[in-house]
Design an enzyme around this catalytic site. Structure first.
Site, PDB file in Angstrom:
ATOM      1  N   ASP A 136      -5.378   2.949  13.370  1.00 18.66           N
ATOM      2  CA  ASP A 136      -4.133   3.658  13.073  1.00 18.66           C
ATOM      3  C   ASP A 136      -4.375   4.965  12.321  1.00 18.66           C
ATOM      4  O   ASP A 136      -3.701   5.957  12.553  1.00 18.66           O
ATOM      5  CB  ASP A 136      -3.174   2.742  12.303  1.00 18.66           C
ATOM      6  CG  ASP A 136      -2.614   1.646  13.208  1.00 18.66           C
ATOM      7  OD1 ASP A 136      -2.502   1.898  14.425  1.00 18.66           O
ATOM      8  OD2 ASP A 136      -2.310   0.548  12.708  1.00 18.66           O
ATOM      9  N   SER A 147      -2.044  -9.228   8.434  1.00 16.19           N
ATOM     10  CA  SER A 147      -1.531  -7.865   8.537  1.00 16.19           C
ATOM     11  C   SER A 147      -0.797  -7.797   9.873  1.00 16.19           C
ATOM     12  O   SER A 147      -1.384  -8.025  10.932  1.00 16.19           O
ATOM     13  CB  SER A 147      -2.697  -6.876   8.509  1.00 16.19           C
ATOM     14  OG  SER A 147      -2.230  -5.610   8.933  1.00 16.19           O
ATOM     15  N   ASP A 192       0.811  -1.222   0.000  1.00 15.63           N
ATOM     16  CA  ASP A 192       0.000   0.000   0.000  1.00 15.63           C
ATOM     17  C   ASP A 192       0.841   1.268   0.000  1.00 15.63           C
ATOM     18  O   ASP A 192       0.572   2.201  -0.757  1.00 15.63           O
ATOM     19  CB  ASP A 192      -0.945   0.025   1.216  1.00 15.63           C
ATOM     20  CG  ASP A 192      -2.171  -0.855   0.986  1.00 15.63           C
ATOM     21  OD1 ASP A 192      -2.410  -1.244  -0.172  1.00 15.63           O
ATOM     22  OD2 ASP A 192      -2.868  -1.151   1.968  1.00 15.63           O
ATOM     23  N   ARG A 220       2.374   4.967  16.809  1.00 16.30           N
ATOM     24  CA  ARG A 220       1.784   5.879  15.815  1.00 16.30           C
ATOM     25  C   ARG A 220       1.981   7.355  16.133  1.00 16.30           C
ATOM     26  O   ARG A 220       2.329   8.135  15.234  1.00 16.30           O
ATOM     27  CB  ARG A 220       0.296   5.574  15.616  1.00 16.30           C
ATOM     28  CG  ARG A 220      -0.013   4.164  15.122  1.00 16.30           C
ATOM     29  CD  ARG A 220       0.906   3.709  14.041  1.00 16.30           C
ATOM     30  NE  ARG A 220       0.444   2.485  13.378  1.00 16.30           N
ATOM     31  CZ  ARG A 220       1.166   1.775  12.537  1.00 16.30           C
ATOM     32  NH1 ARG A 220       2.407   2.140  12.251  1.00 16.30           N
ATOM     33  NH2 ARG A 220       0.685   0.696  11.971  1.00 16.30           N
TER      34      ARG A 220
HETATM   35  N1  ARG Z   1      -5.498  -3.419  16.707  1.00 14.68           N
HETATM   36  C1  ARG Z   1      -4.240  -2.925  17.171  1.00 14.68           C
HETATM   37  C2  ARG Z   1      -4.328  -1.463  17.505  1.00 14.68           C
HETATM   38  O1  ARG Z   1      -5.238  -0.831  17.044  1.00 14.68           O
HETATM   39  C3  ARG Z   1      -3.117  -3.257  16.241  1.00 14.68           C
HETATM   40  C4  ARG Z   1      -3.157  -2.633  14.906  1.00 14.68           C
HETATM   41  C5  ARG Z   1      -2.052  -3.194  14.090  1.00 14.68           C
HETATM   42  N2  ARG Z   1      -1.970  -2.650  12.794  1.00 14.68           N
HETATM   43  C6  ARG Z   1      -1.778  -3.395  11.699  1.00 14.68           C
HETATM   44  N3  ARG Z   1      -1.671  -2.778  10.572  1.00 14.68           N
HETATM   45  N4  ARG Z   1      -1.713  -4.691  11.740  1.00 14.68           N
HETATM   46  O2  ARG Z   1      -3.501  -0.934  18.189  1.00 14.68           O
END
Ligand code: ARG
Length: 407
Positions: free
Chosen positions: A126, A177, A17, A97
């Site tokens: 995210d 992912s 992406d 993040r």
């Molecule tokens: N669900 C988790 C959070 O919101 C992890 C997100 C992980 N991101 C990913 N692109 N796999 O903190």
């Protein structure tokens, strides 16, 4: 001479992406794209990352080693806060993040960019963290999320890359992912999306059982921060890794949960955070020993709030800062050691704790001859403690609210 193109700083992971996003922002949106890849402890070849960004059309590609910044400014406060979202998830991704948002803004300022961008989709948390984080730090910057608007499936994105001859990673269908940093690893998608299905073994890397012996480890804390392992001083990054290795190799540190995303979706996610979880558990135990009762109980309530704020992308918010100050104050005497025992499959227990400033007083606690507690004080105290409800019971409570046969 044509007009100079506006600049955009893109958070770049090197995945499909973000690689396609470089080209898309350049060609569909007319930006000069500068990429930023932050190393938060995931092993990636920075040379390779840069090449990938430049080949996709970036005008410059920055790779920043942000591990120390991550530890000091994001992991430390989180450890002091004892943060566990929904009581179990140590927020590894959620902590990374806002740091990346900060780096995006820094590079945008250095390069005079008008926008920043990230590769998140519309369904996750995210995007919230990047968008809100960036807007609080730099309200004037535009925030772009190509994957939120372009409406391409993964196959479409692969086709797009092929059409424009953008080199991408091996295109074998990616099942999961995964986001990883030195505080933990998040795994989504594939078979995990069925909340009833037992998670498959293949995505795990940090918690596969390779050692069936049991082991003991002692973590030392100073003012709420882990500073030593088995009596030897150890910097935080190495400590998380070493504790993670010793406990993860015995299967400790897996989390399997149905998670409440900020955007209203419940999602099934699994994590491996052996080092983070073991340290948080030890820290909680040391707080049991050293925090005054009211502070201890109030902190527990606020830990939940802090975790929600950080999960929800409110890292740079006044409430979060105010809570940080509260937690920092509570940690002044959280100093001492906690001994843990770990054994396969994934069993971790605290077996002892000690502190030079413990509030545990053996004389007060003991039932033997060393007892210093004033027993006679208890009767009056307890009588007054219960006086209000006793009066209520006599005057107002109904017979059916009392145990025993109804008259
Ligand atoms: N669900 C988790 C959070 O919101 C992890 C997100 C992980 N991101 C990913 N692109 N796999 O903190």
């Amino acid at each position: 001479m044509s007009e100079p193109r506006p600049r955009c700083v893109l958070a770049f992971s090197g995945g499909l992406d973000t690689t396609v996003a470089v080209h898309w922002l350049t060609n569909e949106r007319g930006f000069e794209v500068i990429t930023l890849s932050a190393d938060l402890g995931e092993t990636k070849d920075s040379e390779e990352l840069q090449q990938r960004a430049l080949r996709a059309g970036a005008v410059a590609a920055h790779v920043v080693d942000a591990k120390e910044l991550f530890l000091t400014n994001f992991v430390w406060p989180s450890l002091q806060a004892g943060a566990l979202y929904q009581g179990v998830y140590p927020l590894a991704t959620a902590l990374g993040r806002p740091l990346i948002a900060r780096l995006l803004v820094e590079v945008a300022r250095e390069t005079g960019a008008a926008a920043v961008a990230h590769g998140c989709t519309a369904k996750g948390n995210d995007q919230v963290r990047f968008d809100v984080g960036t807007r609080t730090l730099a309200p004037d910057l535009e925030v772009l999320a190509p994957a939120r608007v372009w409406q391409m499936t993964r196959a479409d994105a692969v086709a797009y890359a092929e059409k424009w001859s953008i080199p991408i990673e091996a295109t074998a269908e990616k099942i999961y992912s995964i986001d990883e940093n030195l505080f933990g690893r998040a795994i989504e998608c594939g078979a995990i999306e069925d909340p009833w299905a037992k998670p498959p073994e293949d995505p795990y890397t940090l918690t596969r059982i390779t050692d069936t012996t049991s082991a003991e480890l002692t973590i030392g804390f100073e003012e709420g921060l882990p500073v030593s392992l088995d009596g030897a001083a150890c910097p935080l990054g190495a400590l998380i890794a070493e504790v993670g290795e010793r406990t993860g190799s015995r299967g400790f540190g897996r989390i399997d949960m149905v998670e409440n995303r900020r955007v209203g979706i419940k999602s099934r996610e699994v994590y491996e955070c052996p080092g983070a979880l073991a340290i948080i558990l030890a820290h909680q135990d040391l707080e049991d020993l050293t925090l005054e009762r009211d502070v201890h109980h109030e902190k527990s309530r606020l830990e939940t709030r802090w975790s929600e704020l950080v999960y929800d992308g409110m890292w740079y918010s006044p409430l979060k800062s105010a809570l940080d100050a509260f937690f920092a104050e509570t940690q002044r005497y959280v100093t001492g050691e906690v001994r843990l025992e770990v054994s396969a499959p994934g069993v971790l227990r605290v077996t002892g704790r000690r502190s030079p400033v413990a509030l545990y007083d053996h004389g007060l606690a003991t039932y033997d001859a060393a007892d210093t507690f004033r027993h006679a004080d208890a009767e009056g105290f307890v009588r007054l403690w219960g006086l209000g409800v006793q009066t209520w019971a006599a005057r107002q409570s109904r017979a059916d609210e009392r145990p025993g046969p109804t008259p």
